[in-house]
Design a protein around this motif. Structure first.
Motif, PDB file in Angstrom:
ATOM      1  N   THR A   1      46.926  42.941  22.613  1.00  0.00           N
ATOM      2  CA  THR A   1      47.694  41.733  22.386  1.00  0.00           C
ATOM      3  C   THR A   1      47.765  41.456  20.887  1.00  0.00           C
ATOM      4  O   THR A   1      46.755  41.505  20.198  1.00  0.00           O
ATOM      5  N   VAL A   2      48.951  41.152  20.410  1.00  0.00           N
ATOM      6  CA  VAL A   2      49.156  40.758  19.020  1.00  0.00           C
ATOM      7  C   VAL A   2      49.378  39.255  19.011  1.00  0.00           C
ATOM      8  O   VAL A   2      50.258  38.757  19.705  1.00  0.00           O
ATOM      9  N   SER A   3      48.560  38.539  18.255  1.00  0.00           N
ATOM     10  CA  SER A   3      48.679  37.085  18.148  1.00  0.00           C
ATOM     11  C   SER A   3      49.153  36.718  16.752  1.00  0.00           C
ATOM     12  O   SER A   3      48.718  37.311  15.765  1.00  0.00           O
ATOM     13  N   LEU A   4      50.051  35.729  16.693  1.00  0.00           N
ATOM     14  CA  LEU A   4      50.607  35.307  15.417  1.00  0.00           C
ATOM     15  C   LEU A   4      50.854  33.807  15.454  1.00  0.00           C
ATOM     16  O   LEU A   4      51.369  33.293  16.444  1.00  0.00           O
ATOM     17  N   ALA A   5      50.487  33.119  14.389  1.00  0.00           N
ATOM     18  CA  ALA A   5      50.797  31.701  14.230  1.00  0.00           C
ATOM     19  C   ALA A   5      51.561  31.532  12.925  1.00  0.00           C
ATOM     20  O   ALA A   5      51.259  32.186  11.925  1.00  0.00           O
ATOM     21  N   GLY A  17      54.185  52.781  16.969  1.00  0.00           N
ATOM     22  CA  GLY A  17      54.312  54.188  17.327  1.00  0.00           C
ATOM     23  C   GLY A  17      53.104  54.944  16.805  1.00  0.00           C
ATOM     24  O   GLY A  17      52.140  54.355  16.334  1.00  0.00           O
ATOM     25  N   THR A  18      53.185  56.247  16.834  1.00  0.00           N
ATOM     26  CA  THR A  18      52.040  57.070  16.438  1.00  0.00           C
ATOM     27  C   THR A  18      52.005  57.401  14.952  1.00  0.00           C
ATOM     28  O   THR A  18      51.119  58.112  14.496  1.00  0.00           O
ATOM     29  N   GLY A  19      52.926  56.881  14.191  1.00  0.00           N
ATOM     30  CA  GLY A  19      52.923  57.075  12.743  1.00  0.00           C
ATOM     31  C   GLY A  19      53.828  56.062  12.084  1.00  0.00           C
ATOM     32  O   GLY A  19      54.721  55.499  12.726  1.00  0.00           O
ATOM     33  N   CYS A  20      53.621  55.816  10.791  1.00  0.00           N
ATOM     34  CA  CYS A  20      54.433  54.830  10.072  1.00  0.00           C
ATOM     35  C   CYS A  20      55.912  55.190  10.068  1.00  0.00           C
ATOM     36  O   CYS A  20      56.762  54.316   9.999  1.00  0.00           O
ATOM     37  N   ASP A  21      56.194  56.478  10.144  1.00  0.00           N
ATOM     38  CA  ASP A  21      57.583  56.927  10.182  1.00  0.00           C
ATOM     39  C   ASP A  21      58.097  57.100  11.608  1.00  0.00           C
ATOM     40  O   ASP A  21      59.186  57.623  11.818  1.00  0.00           O
ATOM     41  N   ALA A  22      57.314  56.664  12.593  1.00  0.00           N
ATOM     42  CA  ALA A  22      57.691  56.839  14.002  1.00  0.00           C
ATOM     43  C   ALA A  22      57.411  55.567  14.805  1.00  0.00           C
ATOM     44  O   ALA A  22      56.752  55.598  15.826  1.00  0.00           O
ATOM     45  N   LEU A  23      57.919  54.424  14.318  1.00  0.00           N
ATOM     46  CA  LEU A  23      57.738  53.152  15.024  1.00  0.00           C
ATOM     47  C   LEU A  23      58.838  53.028  16.077  1.00  0.00           C
ATOM     48  O   LEU A  23      59.744  52.212  15.975  1.00  0.00           O
ATOM     49  N   SER A  26      58.862  48.987  20.783  1.00  0.00           N
ATOM     50  CA  SER A  26      58.802  47.599  20.327  1.00  0.00           C
ATOM     51  C   SER A  26      58.591  46.652  21.497  1.00  0.00           C
ATOM     52  O   SER A  26      58.922  46.963  22.646  1.00  0.00           O
ATOM     53  N   ARG A  27      58.027  45.515  21.177  1.00  0.00           N
ATOM     54  CA  ARG A  27      57.864  44.388  22.095  1.00  0.00           C
ATOM     55  C   ARG A  27      58.255  43.159  21.282  1.00  0.00           C
ATOM     56  O   ARG A  27      58.048  43.116  20.069  1.00  0.00           O
ATOM     57  N   SER A  28      58.818  42.148  21.944  1.00  0.00           N
ATOM     58  CA  SER A  28      59.261  40.988  21.189  1.00  0.00           C
ATOM     59  C   SER A  28      59.031  39.690  21.937  1.00  0.00           C
ATOM     60  O   SER A  28      58.822  39.676  23.153  1.00  0.00           O
ATOM     61  N   ILE A  40      50.817  44.323  24.247  1.00  0.00           N
ATOM     62  CA  ILE A  40      51.204  45.714  24.007  1.00  0.00           C
ATOM     63  C   ILE A  40      50.396  46.549  24.994  1.00  0.00           C
ATOM     64  O   ILE A  40      49.225  46.833  24.764  1.00  0.00           O
ATOM     65  N   GLY A  41      50.985  46.898  26.094  1.00  0.00           N
ATOM     66  CA  GLY A  41      50.270  47.644  27.122  1.00  0.00           C
ATOM     67  C   GLY A  41      50.685  49.108  27.147  1.00  0.00           C
ATOM     68  O   GLY A  41      51.629  49.522  26.484  1.00  0.00           O
ATOM     69  N   GLY A  42      49.952  49.884  27.916  1.00  0.00           N
ATOM     70  CA  GLY A  42      50.298  51.281  28.118  1.00  0.00           C
ATOM     71  C   GLY A  42      49.974  52.208  26.960  1.00  0.00           C
ATOM     72  O   GLY A  42      50.539  53.298  26.865  1.00  0.00           O
TER      73      GLY A  42
END
Length: 86
Positions: A1-5, A17-23, A26-28, A40-42
């Motif tokens: 889980t990504v939390s943001l305030a 993703g598995t690398g900075c060049d491979a994002l 996405s979830r929103s 962020i599951g799976g």
């Protein structure tokens, strides 16, 4: 889980993703709010993932949280193994 305030209502996109060049995934959270929790599951155990946040306010101003232009890295833990005695 990504939390943001945030100090104003925003929407959030988590790209990962598995690398900075491979994002490539996405979830929103498309609802304008001052706090978000995005599941962020799976994810694969024992794998390093790169991610960044894209945060937009009601006026459409975009802010990237990407660790200074690269990306954030996080490693998933190994799977939990359960053993039963017979």
């Amino acid at each position: 889980t990504v939390s943001l305030a945030s100090d104003e209502p925003t929407t959030v996109v988590v790209r990962y993703g598995t690398g900075c060049d491979a994002l490539s995934q996405s979830r929103s959270s498309d609802t304008l709010a001052g706090a978000h929790e995005i599941d962020i599951g799976g994810l694969t155990p024992e794998t390093t993932y790169a991610w960044r946040l894209e945060v937009s306010d009601a006026a459409g101003n975009l802010t990237l949280a990407d660790d200074g232009g690269t990306c954030f890295l996080v490693a998933t833990p190994p799977p939990t193994r359960y053993f039963a005695e017979l």
